[in-house]
Write a protein that holds these residues in place. Structure first.
Motif, PDB file in Angstrom:
ATOM      1  N   GLY A   1     -44.237  16.846  22.578  1.00 60.20           N
ATOM      2  CA  GLY A   1     -44.501  17.214  21.187  1.00 60.20           C
ATOM      3  C   GLY A   1     -43.300  17.712  20.387  1.00 60.20           C
ATOM      4  O   GLY A   1     -43.427  18.028  19.209  1.00 60.20           O
ATOM      5  N   GLN A   2     -42.125  17.771  21.003  1.00 59.22           N
ATOM      6  CA  GLN A   2     -40.934  18.251  20.291  1.00 59.22           C
ATOM      7  C   GLN A   2     -40.296  17.096  19.504  1.00 59.22           C
ATOM      8  O   GLN A   2     -40.020  16.041  20.076  1.00 59.22           O
ATOM      9  N   LEU A   3     -40.057  17.290  18.209  1.00 58.36           N
ATOM     10  CA  LEU A   3     -39.502  16.198  17.399  1.00 58.36           C
ATOM     11  C   LEU A   3     -38.153  16.528  16.776  1.00 58.36           C
ATOM     12  O   LEU A   3     -37.501  15.653  16.203  1.00 58.36           O
TER      13      LEU A   3
ATOM     14  N   LYS B   1     -44.521  40.219  16.893  1.00 56.51           N
ATOM     15  CA  LYS B   1     -43.972  41.557  17.073  1.00 56.51           C
ATOM     16  C   LYS B   1     -43.395  42.125  15.774  1.00 56.51           C
ATOM     17  O   LYS B   1     -43.424  43.324  15.542  1.00 56.51           O
ATOM     18  N   CYS B   2     -42.858  41.244  14.927  1.00 53.50           N
ATOM     19  CA  CYS B   2     -42.237  41.751  13.694  1.00 53.50           C
ATOM     20  C   CYS B   2     -43.001  41.295  12.457  1.00 53.50           C
ATOM     21  O   CYS B   2     -42.470  41.302  11.351  1.00 53.50           O
ATOM     22  N   GLY B   3     -44.248  40.875  12.652  1.00 59.85           N
ATOM     23  CA  GLY B   3     -45.100  40.554  11.506  1.00 59.85           C
ATOM     24  C   GLY B   3     -44.719  39.282  10.770  1.00 59.85           C
ATOM     25  O   GLY B   3     -45.004  39.136   9.588  1.00 59.85           O
ATOM     26  N   ARG B   4     -44.088  38.343  11.468  1.00 62.15           N
ATOM     27  CA  ARG B   4     -43.772  37.066  10.836  1.00 62.15           C
ATOM     28  C   ARG B   4     -44.748  36.013  11.336  1.00 62.15           C
ATOM     29  O   ARG B   4     -45.338  36.146  12.403  1.00 62.15           O
ATOM     30  N   SER B   5     -44.857  34.919  10.563  1.00 60.74           N
ATOM     31  CA  SER B   5     -45.667  33.810  11.036  1.00 60.74           C
ATOM     32  C   SER B   5     -44.791  32.904  11.891  1.00 60.74           C
ATOM     33  O   SER B   5     -43.658  32.602  11.509  1.00 60.74           O
ATOM     34  N   PRO B   6     -45.289  32.441  13.033  1.00 62.93           N
ATOM     35  CA  PRO B   6     -44.494  31.520  13.861  1.00 62.93           C
ATOM     36  C   PRO B   6     -44.108  30.245  13.090  1.00 62.93           C
ATOM     37  O   PRO B   6     -43.132  29.592  13.419  1.00 62.93           O
ATOM     38  N   ASP B   7     -44.882  29.925  12.052  1.00 60.80           N
ATOM     39  CA  ASP B   7     -44.574  28.725  11.258  1.00 60.80           C
ATOM     40  C   ASP B   7     -43.252  28.828  10.508  1.00 60.80           C
ATOM     41  O   ASP B   7     -42.723  27.832  10.028  1.00 60.80           O
ATOM     42  N   GLU B   8     -42.743  30.051  10.352  1.00 61.13           N
ATOM     43  CA  GLU B   8     -41.462  30.227   9.649  1.00 61.13           C
ATOM     44  C   GLU B   8     -40.284  29.877  10.544  1.00 61.13           C
ATOM     45  O   GLU B   8     -39.142  29.916  10.088  1.00 61.13           O
ATOM     46  N   ILE B   9     -40.565  29.643  11.834  1.00 61.80           N
ATOM     47  CA  ILE B   9     -39.462  29.461  12.776  1.00 61.80           C
ATOM     48  C   ILE B   9     -39.528  28.071  13.372  1.00 61.80           C
ATOM     49  O   ILE B   9     -40.554  27.650  13.898  1.00 61.80           O
ATOM     50  N   GLU B  10     -38.411  27.356  13.285  1.00 63.60           N
ATOM     51  CA  GLU B  10     -38.364  26.026  13.886  1.00 63.60           C
ATOM     52  C   GLU B  10     -37.459  26.035  15.105  1.00 63.60           C
ATOM     53  O   GLU B  10     -36.361  26.590  15.071  1.00 63.60           O
ATOM     54  N   LEU B  11     -37.936  25.373  16.137  1.00 63.94           N
ATOM     55  CA  LEU B  11     -37.166  25.241  17.370  1.00 63.94           C
ATOM     56  C   LEU B  11     -36.332  23.964  17.308  1.00 63.94           C
ATOM     57  O   LEU B  11     -36.872  22.867  17.179  1.00 63.94           O
ATOM     58  N   VAL B  12     -35.006  24.137  17.373  1.00 65.53           N
ATOM     59  CA  VAL B  12     -34.107  22.990  17.496  1.00 65.53           C
ATOM     60  C   VAL B  12     -33.815  22.832  18.998  1.00 65.53           C
ATOM     61  O   VAL B  12     -33.176  23.706  19.597  1.00 65.53           O
ATOM     62  N   ALA B  13     -34.302  21.770  19.589  1.00 69.94           N
ATOM     63  CA  ALA B  13     -34.077  21.545  21.022  1.00 69.94           C
ATOM     64  C   ALA B  13     -32.689  20.921  21.188  1.00 69.94           C
ATOM     65  O   ALA B  13     -32.450  19.793  20.765  1.00 69.94           O
TER      66      ALA B  13
ATOM     67  N   VAL C   1     -34.645  13.722  26.592  1.00 72.41           N
ATOM     68  CA  VAL C   1     -35.120  13.925  25.222  1.00 72.41           C
ATOM     69  C   VAL C   1     -36.519  13.315  25.080  1.00 72.41           C
ATOM     70  O   VAL C   1     -37.427  13.919  24.504  1.00 72.41           O
ATOM     71  N   GLN C   2     -36.684  12.123  25.646  1.00 73.39           N
ATOM     72  CA  GLN C   2     -37.989  11.442  25.571  1.00 73.39           C
ATOM     73  C   GLN C   2     -39.082  12.297  26.215  1.00 73.39           C
ATOM     74  O   GLN C   2     -40.206  12.372  25.697  1.00 73.39           O
ATOM     75  N   ALA C   3     -38.760  12.958  27.302  1.00 72.45           N
ATOM     76  CA  ALA C   3     -39.756  13.829  27.949  1.00 72.45           C
ATOM     77  C   ALA C   3     -40.151  14.966  27.004  1.00 72.45           C
ATOM     78  O   ALA C   3     -41.329  15.347  26.922  1.00 72.45           O
ATOM     79  N   ALA C   4     -39.180  15.491  26.261  1.00 68.52           N
ATOM     80  CA  ALA C   4     -39.491  16.550  25.291  1.00 68.52           C
ATOM     81  C   ALA C   4     -40.335  15.996  24.142  1.00 68.52           C
ATOM     82  O   ALA C   4     -41.261  16.660  23.657  1.00 68.52           O
ATOM     83  N   VAL C   5     -40.041  14.761  23.737  1.00 71.38           N
ATOM     84  CA  VAL C   5     -40.822  14.129  22.659  1.00 71.38           C
ATOM     85  C   VAL C   5     -42.278  13.996  23.101  1.00 71.38           C
ATOM     86  O   VAL C   5     -43.209  14.297  22.344  1.00 71.38           O
TER      87      VAL C   5
END
Ligand SMILES: *Cc1c(COP(=O)(O)O)cnc(C)c1O
Length: 232
Positions: free
Chosen positions: A50-52, A21-33, A43-47
């Motif tokens: 694929g969440q690390l 929506k704002c012209g950024r690459s999703p790669d610039e954003i990291e999800l901290v779970a 946590v293991q279920a999230a791992v």
């Protein structure tokens, strides 16, 4: 537990949509779970989905939980770090989001020197001036930044904020804009790079991304409600 995988997939889609929506690459954003209060099994279920990268806000809890999980996981400390927990926290976390005073930064620098470590940190800014919250107010931050930057063991990578709690996600936007603008000003005034903006939680991460977040800290939308109060 399947729900955790579905939640992560939904959040990944929303991150990609907000970035687009704002012209950024999703790669610039990291999800901290944000796994605080949740058991290692979750946590293991999230791992497995694929969440690390995970966030914790209490050193005691993290010290108990992290050894139960695969060593390849990455951990960020997102809470208020107490001075007497710094030594235990240093080896556990690759980034500290909530460094909220010069005194804490100085203690961390000294202990990191003793331990032979080089912590990466974000400075927490209290933009609404809420007495109940930790963080630098913008002016003291300006005043103390030169000294903080001179602490040889610390790498300051950016800023973090927690806007006032509101049922309206849009209410957070002005704080996200303010954090980005403050970052831009400090980069110019101090001739430094502060690339990371840690902002956005379950209710408002899409808006944070639109305003430049590079790290979003999402707990409830992944793991469900916590039994303890939200902002600990
Ligand atoms: C708990 C916490 C979060 C996660 O909040 P949710 O609303 O559950 O996504 C994010 N940031 C900080 C600093 C927290 O303490």
């Amino acid at each position: 537990m399947e729900e955790i995988a579905a939640n992560l997939a939904r959040i990944a889609t929303r991150i990609a949509e907000a970035a687009q929506k704002c012209g950024r690459s999703p790669d610039e954003i990291e999800l901290v779970a944000v796994s605080k209060t949740h058991a290692a099994e979750k946590v293991q279920a999230a791992v497995e989905a694929g969440q690390l990268l995970f966030g914790e806000s209490r050193v005691q809890e993290a010290r108990a939980k992290i050894p139960l999980l695969p060593s390849r996981l990455r951990w960020h400390f997102i809470g208020h770090l107490q001075k007497n927990k710094i030594r235990h926290a240093l080896p556990l976390f690759e980034l500290f989001h909530g460094i909220d005073s010069l005194a804490l930064a100085q203690d961390m620098d000294r202990i990191a020197e003793e331990e032979g470590m080089r912590p990466r940190i974000l400075l927490e800014v209290n933009l609404a001036g809420e007495a109940s919250k930790h963080g630098f107010s913008p002016e003291p931050l300006r005043r103390d930044l030169e000294t903080t930057l001179s602490l040889g063991r610390l790498t300051i990578e950016g800023l973090m904020t927690i806007p006032p709690l509101s049922p309206e996600a849009e209410a957070s936007r002005r704080y996200f804009v303010a954090l980005r603008e403050l970052r831009d000003q400090l980069e110019r005034e101090f001739n430094v790079r502060l690339p990371q903006l840690s902002m956005g939680m379950s209710g408002d991460f899409a808006i944070a991304i639109e305003e430049g977040a590079t790290l979003v800290r999402v707990g409830t939308a992944i793991f469900g409600e916590r039994s303890r109060p939200k902002r600990d």
